[in-house]
Design an enzyme around this catalytic site. Structure first.
Site, short mmCIF file in Angstrom:
data_model
loop_
_atom_site.label_atom_id
_atom_site.label_comp_id
_atom_site.label_asym_id
_atom_site.label_seq_id
_atom_site.Cartn_x
_atom_site.Cartn_y
_atom_site.Cartn_z
N LYS A 1 49.41 45.05 41.71
CA LYS A 1 47.98 45.20 41.38
C LYS A 1 47.43 43.84 40.96
O LYS A 1 48.14 43.05 40.32
CB LYS A 1 47.88 46.21 40.22
CG LYS A 1 46.46 46.54 39.77
CD LYS A 1 46.50 47.58 38.66
CE LYS A 1 45.14 47.99 38.17
NZ LYS A 1 45.22 49.02 37.09
N SER B 1 42.51 53.02 38.00
CA SER B 1 42.13 51.78 38.62
C SER B 1 43.16 51.21 39.58
O SER B 1 42.84 50.36 40.40
CB SER B 1 41.83 50.74 37.54
OG SER B 1 42.99 50.50 36.76
N SER C 1 45.61 55.01 34.74
CA SER C 1 45.44 54.27 35.99
C SER C 1 46.61 54.22 36.95
O SER C 1 46.42 53.80 38.08
CB SER C 1 44.99 52.85 35.71
OG SER C 1 43.60 52.83 35.59
N1 GLN Z 1 39.77 55.39 34.01
C1 GLN Z 1 40.16 54.80 32.76
C2 GLN Z 1 39.19 53.70 32.39
O1 GLN Z 1 38.35 53.41 33.16
C3 GLN Z 1 41.58 54.29 32.81
C4 GLN Z 1 41.73 52.97 33.40
C5 GLN Z 1 43.10 52.43 33.28
O2 GLN Z 1 44.05 53.15 32.95
N2 GLN Z 1 43.22 51.13 33.49
O3 GLN Z 1 39.27 53.16 31.34
#
Ligand code: GLN
Length: 473
Positions: A77, A152, A176
């Site tokens: 990532k 994400s 995420s």
């Molecule tokens: N959807 C969550 C956020 O936007 C989790 C994102 C993540 O785990 N990086 O914060």
């Protein structure tokens, strides 16, 4: 997916049916034929082939000298540092920025002969649930119908889903890795907070962030975790606790005590098909000899508000380093230093990141600190205490990974709150620091996958992985 996991691939390599060079070439072809999904921000084609050739030669000369991940090809990532390679956090503000060092977790994999095939897209600074917040455009779920892959770490999931790599490293601050894994029919594992060093992971919310994996199987997740986990002088939050042999999995599950929250399955946001499959899953666990008990958990609806107050607060502080002066994007033509900061950040960050910086700065500002930030901290403590108490009497908590299947690209863009609410089942693990794994559970009538999530007490990854392995997913 059969035979795409590392254990199957490695057995083909060891028996001489496949070379790593051939494997990398296959993956590169798959990357080429799935370009329209916008998965990779950068492909390290030449160096991946070169490294594969060197490793294959070494294998021919001395098979015993190979690392444990000989034959594992991963994507990373775009929030994980790899020395000499770009890392941009899916943001324009870091466009062209090159890592000065390699993340500890990745370094440990490289030492075991992993090959990194490329850097994959993600929501900007890991903020999002659909991979739609990337400065480099959305990544599309390969299952078709123009759906999001989740976020994400959405592109990490698509990279594995489309067989362009064996596994992918993501990060999980609020779901995420687990949520995209569920949206793409894969396994997503977030370890205990502190199990894997965060050195070399771009920070979003430092007291929540953990590196995690997206894989085809639980066994692959276990092996990667075993190699990445452990103390690190560069991260004081990385635990000194001994790393268990996670990869020694025993799929014969002894009877377990499992809790689930009635409120998760009766929540108004849950898709009826996910609800009924989760209930069937519970019945199956009971039939298999486990004791499954429904508990009340009245804090469920406080998880999301507290999570978004705390993570935006931490993000507003973490992202203050991107000022256009020390590194990253800098605007041209400025009047003075203030103007340079303002313009660089205005032009460099995307809408969602700006929204969160503003929100986080607001909840930390004097006058509002007690009302929001401190209150959310109290909620976090209560949730942590309640969760801990549950693990005094139970081995695992189970719940769905997501209330719905993957939505269509653009469907939720106008309503950020709707996207935040979709994290309802995943943030508890990050609020409390416990490990959690998402495994595929089923598909709805539209053939879109969804998952079930299993959690356990801090630092009980081995038990968690063993139990997950025992489930026929
Ligand atoms: N959807 C969550 C956020 O936007 C989790 C994102 C993540 O785990 N990086 O914060």
């Amino acid at each position: 997916m059969e035979n795409n996991d590392f254990v199957s691939i490695q057995s083909q390599i060891v028996s001489g049916k496949l070379t790593v060079t051939q494997l990398v070439s296959e993956y590169l072809k798959a990357i080429d034929s799935t370009k329209q999904l916008n998965t990779y921000l950068e492909v390290f084609a030449d160096e991946a082939i070169e490294r594969a050739k060197i490793l294959d030669e070494q294998f021919l000369k001395n098979p015993a000298s190979m690392g444990r991940l000989y034959g594992m090809v991963i994507s990373i990532k775009d929030v994980i540092c790899y020395k000499g390679h770009q890392v941009t956090g899916g943001s324009k503000i870091l466009a062209g920025f090159e890592s000065l060092y390699t993340a500890t977790a990745l370094q440990r994999l490289l030492e075991e002969d992993v090959i990194v095939i490329g850097r994959v897209n993600c929501d900007e600074f890991a903020m999002g649930s659909g991979n739609e917040n990337s400065a480099y455009g959305p990544t599309i779920n390969a299952l078709g119908d123009n759906r999001v892959p989740g976020g994400s770490s959405g592109a990490s999931a698509v990279a594995v889903q489309t067989n362009t790599c064996t596994a992918s490293l993501g990060s999980d601050t609020g779901g995420s890795v687990r949520q995209p894994a569920a949206f793409c029919g894969l396994v997503g594992m977030k370890p205990t907070y502190g199990r894997i060093s965060r050195y070399g992971l771009l920070a979003y919310a430092s007291s929540f962030d953990q590196i995690g994996t997206i894989t085809h199987t639980v066994a692959d997740a276990a092996l990667l975790l075993e190699i990445m986990a452990g103390p690190d002088d560069y991260d004081s939050t990385a635990s000194p606790m001994a790393v268990e042999k996670y990869s020694d999995l025993d799929s014969e599950a002894t009877p377990k005590k499992i809790a689930y929250f009635e409120s998760t399955l009766n929540h108004p946001s849950i898709d009826p098909e996910i609800r009924s499959s989760s209930l069937e899953f519970i019945e199956k666990l009971k039939k298999d000899g486990h004791e499954v008990v429904s508990l009340d958990f009245d804090l469920l609806d406080y998880l999301i508000p507290a999570y978004y107050v705390l993570t935006t607060a931490e993000a507003s502080t973490n992202l203050s380093r991107y000022d256009g002066v020390r590194f990253g994007y800098r605007t041209s033509e400025v009047k003075d230093l203030q103007d340079s900061y303002r313009k660089s950040r205005t032009e460099g960050f995307g809408t969602e990141v700006k929204r969160r910086i503003l929100l986080g700065t607001f909840v930390l500002s004097s006058g509002y600190y007690d009302a929001y930030y401190q209150k959310a901290q109290k909620v976090r403590r209560l949730i942590t205490e309640q969760t801990k108490e549950i693990f005094q009497s139970f081995d695992h908590i189970i719940m769905p990974v997501t209330p719905t299947v993957a939505w269509k690209i653009g469907e939720k863009s106008a309503d950020p709150i709707a996207t935040y609410l979709a994290d309802i089942y995943t943030v508890q693990a990050n609020m409390t620091g416990i490990p959690a794994i998402a495994i595929p559970l089923g598909k709805n009538q539209e053939n879109m996958p969804f998952g079930i999530q299993i959690m356990s007490a801090r630092y009980t990854e081995h038990a968690l992985l063993n139990f997950a392995q025992s489930i026929d997913y």
